[in-house]
Write a protein that holds these residues in place. Structure first.
Motif, mmCIF file in Angstrom:
data_model
loop_
_atom_site.group_PDB
_atom_site.id
_atom_site.type_symbol
_atom_site.label_atom_id
_atom_site.label_comp_id
_atom_site.label_asym_id
_atom_site.label_seq_id
_atom_site.Cartn_x
_atom_site.Cartn_y
_atom_site.Cartn_z
ATOM 1 N N ILE B 35 0.854 -1.186 0.000
ATOM 2 C CA ILE B 35 0.000 0.000 0.000
ATOM 3 C C ILE B 35 0.891 1.237 0.000
ATOM 4 O O ILE B 35 2.092 1.143 0.262
ATOM 5 N N HIS B 196 -5.319 -0.487 -3.389
ATOM 6 C CA HIS B 196 -5.930 0.563 -2.578
ATOM 7 C C HIS B 196 -7.126 0.010 -1.821
ATOM 8 O O HIS B 196 -7.838 0.759 -1.147
ATOM 9 N N MET B 198 -8.163 -1.313 1.051
ATOM 10 C CA MET B 198 -7.638 -1.539 2.391
ATOM 11 C C MET B 198 -8.418 -2.628 3.139
ATOM 12 O O MET B 198 -7.848 -3.432 3.862
#
Lengths: 278, 242
Positions: B35, B196, B198
């Protein structure tokens, strides 16, 4: 004042567009009629019109020479028919040679660069003369001294240089991500070119190549300078025989009958492609 | 067992350093999520591992073997490492099946008939059996991305790399692609993924790495990294995206 009433199934926008279309057609027809009418009225008023009409637009000569000229045009088509596929293949060889990155094959690359530079830089008619007269001058035995062979070769060499550049622009237009995807799978560079890049590139340059091949069909007439009695040469013979220029007009019309539909088709392909990409 | 090791990896474009002395270990069967902000080097890192981008310095070891030697042909290595792209990059002139078959046909020299059973099974497994004969432009983004995953899997790679593979998808299509990754994870595939997503990273990853300026600033199991980040920049990034 009439109020646009919504016909069943038609929106107000559709009604407006239908009206605008109708109005456009009427105006375009009227203005075209006006211009054509003016030309038809004014041109015959020119002092030399009668002479021009007799020597360029002679109906009798037209009918008399047309069948023979059409026959001669078949030779143009035949020359085109054997040149076009050879150009398509030879140009691809040149285009691929220019992209060679292997140092051992550098001479190939150099050759391709020189080749395209030279043949794009010399007028076609000059190449036709040089090869068409030069090579048979070596005293080759029949059939190797035929102007058909060497004239065709001149066309093939010249047009391949242009078509090779078109291929190359097509190859370069394929997005780098396609190459990356193929390489990431472990495909070799040559397989990537052969299976991923080239098939897409060749499709993309079809319209551009169409235009090249239309130009080729016209340039076949240049071979008349070194011997073959194709349509332009035949028209020249008739001109001398009948002391009349109408055969040239006939030849021009025959060419247009082939090239106009072909150009329209190429334009259609380009529009279609642009629409697909946008 | 460690499967993939990166040691002091360096990569720059011109004089812009993108990967700057990066170290990373990936264990066999692990899912590692990368990330970080755009431009932090996630994509470049994945492309370097697949040898699509030549690295400037450092080492990449796969199964204890240095694969990053610039003198060596990268082609055999790429066959062992699958890479899936953000923008799918399917070959538009081929059907889904042909897209998948191309590499095994050319590299493993298998015929279409030899390949068909295994490839049909892959399409079935990911719910795409009706779409084998479709061209990419006849498929939705999610379907295209799943075909792209199948295409990479067909070479039976030892490790799979995913480069933000859901970023170009409509939100309602993200789920079907992530499901594929869950399946792969349950089958023990080793994976490295720039993402992206999460929530997904938190749920599935064994290790999450926060990239910043071409280095791994912080790494750890997802609970630790998301729950209790140590570095201020990690905290700032997470509070911005969560």
């Amino acid at each position: 004042m009439t109020v646009a009433r919504a016909a069943p199934g038609r929106t107000r926008r559709e009604i407006h567009e239908a009206r605008a279309r109708k109005r456009g057609i009427v105006i375009a027809s009227l203005s075209t009629l006006l211009v054509v009418g003016a030309i038809m009225l004014l041109v015959p008023l020119a002092p030399g019109w009668e002479a021009v009409q007799k020597s360029f637009f002679n109906g009798e000569v037209f009918l008399k020479t047309f069948p023979k000229l059409l026959q001669a045009f078949l030779l143009d088509v035949a020359i085109f028919a054997w040149c076009a596929p050879l150009i398509a293949v030879w140009a691809l060889v040149i285009a691929l040679c220019r992209d060679v990155r292997n140092p051992a094959l550098y001479p190939l690359r150099l050759f391709a660069i020189l080749y395209t530079d030279i043949f794009r830089g010399v007028p076609v008619v000059l190449v036709v003369y040089l090869i068409g007269f030069g090579v048979p001058g070596l005293g080759l035995p029949r059939p190797w001294n035929s102007p058909y062979i060497w004239g065709s070769l001149a066309l093939i060499l010249t047009y391949s240089a242009y078509v090779a550049e078109i291929y190359r622009s097509g190859i370069e237009s394929i997005h780098a991500s396609q190459r990356a995807a193929a390489l990431s799978l472990g495909l070799s560079k040559s397989d990537t070119m052969r299976f991923v890049v080239l098939p897409q590139a060749l499709r993309r340059v079809v319209p551009a190549n169409m235009n090249m091949f239309i130009a080729l069909q016209k340039d076949v007439a240049l071979l008349s300078f070194i011997g073959p009695v194709e349509v332009l040469r035949q028209a020249g013979v008739f001109k001398s025989l009948l002391a009349n220029f109408t055969p040239y007009v006939v030849a021009a019309i025959i060419f247009l009958c082939v090239t106009i539909p072909a150009t329209r088709y190429a334009d259609y392909l380009i529009t279609k492609q642009n629409r697909a990409r946008s | 067992m460690t499967h993939l090791v990166l040691r002091s990896l360096k990569k720059s474009f011109g004089n812009k350093s993108v990967i700057d002395g990066l170290d990373l270990q990936v264990n066999e069967g692990d899912m590692v999520c990368l990330i970080g902000a755009s431009g932090s080097g996630k994509s470049t890192l994945l492309r370097c591992i697949n040898l699509l981008e030549p690295i400037d310095d450092g080492f990449i070891e796969l199964d204890g073997q240095d694969i990053s030697d610039p003198e060596r042909d990268p082609q055999p290595v790429r066959q062992r490492i699958g890479l899936v792209f953000q923008s799918f990059n399917l070959f538009p002139h081929m059907t889904a099946e042909e897209n998948v078959m191309l590499a095994p046909r050319r590299i493993k020299r298998l015929s279409r008939d030899q390949l068909r059973p295994a490839i049909t099974a892959l399409f079935n497994r990911f719910g795409l059996s009706e779409h084998m004969q479709h061209y990419p432009d006849q498929l939705s983004g999610g379907q295209q991305q799943r075909v792209a995953i199948i295409r990479a899997l067909a070479m039976q790679p030892e490790i799979m790399l995913f480069d933000e593979i859901t970023s170009a998808l409509d939100p309602e299509l993200v789920g079907e692609v992530l499901d594929v990754l869950r399946q792969l994870k349950s089958q023990g595939m080793t994976m490295v993924m720039a993402t992206h997503e999460m929530g997904f990273a938190r749920e599935v990853a064994d290790k999450v790495c926060f990239l910043c300026e071409g280095r791994i600033l912080e790494q750890g199991p997802p609970e630790a990294l998301f729950g209790n980040p140590q570095q201020p920049r990690t905290k700032a990034f997470l509070s911005a995206v969560l």
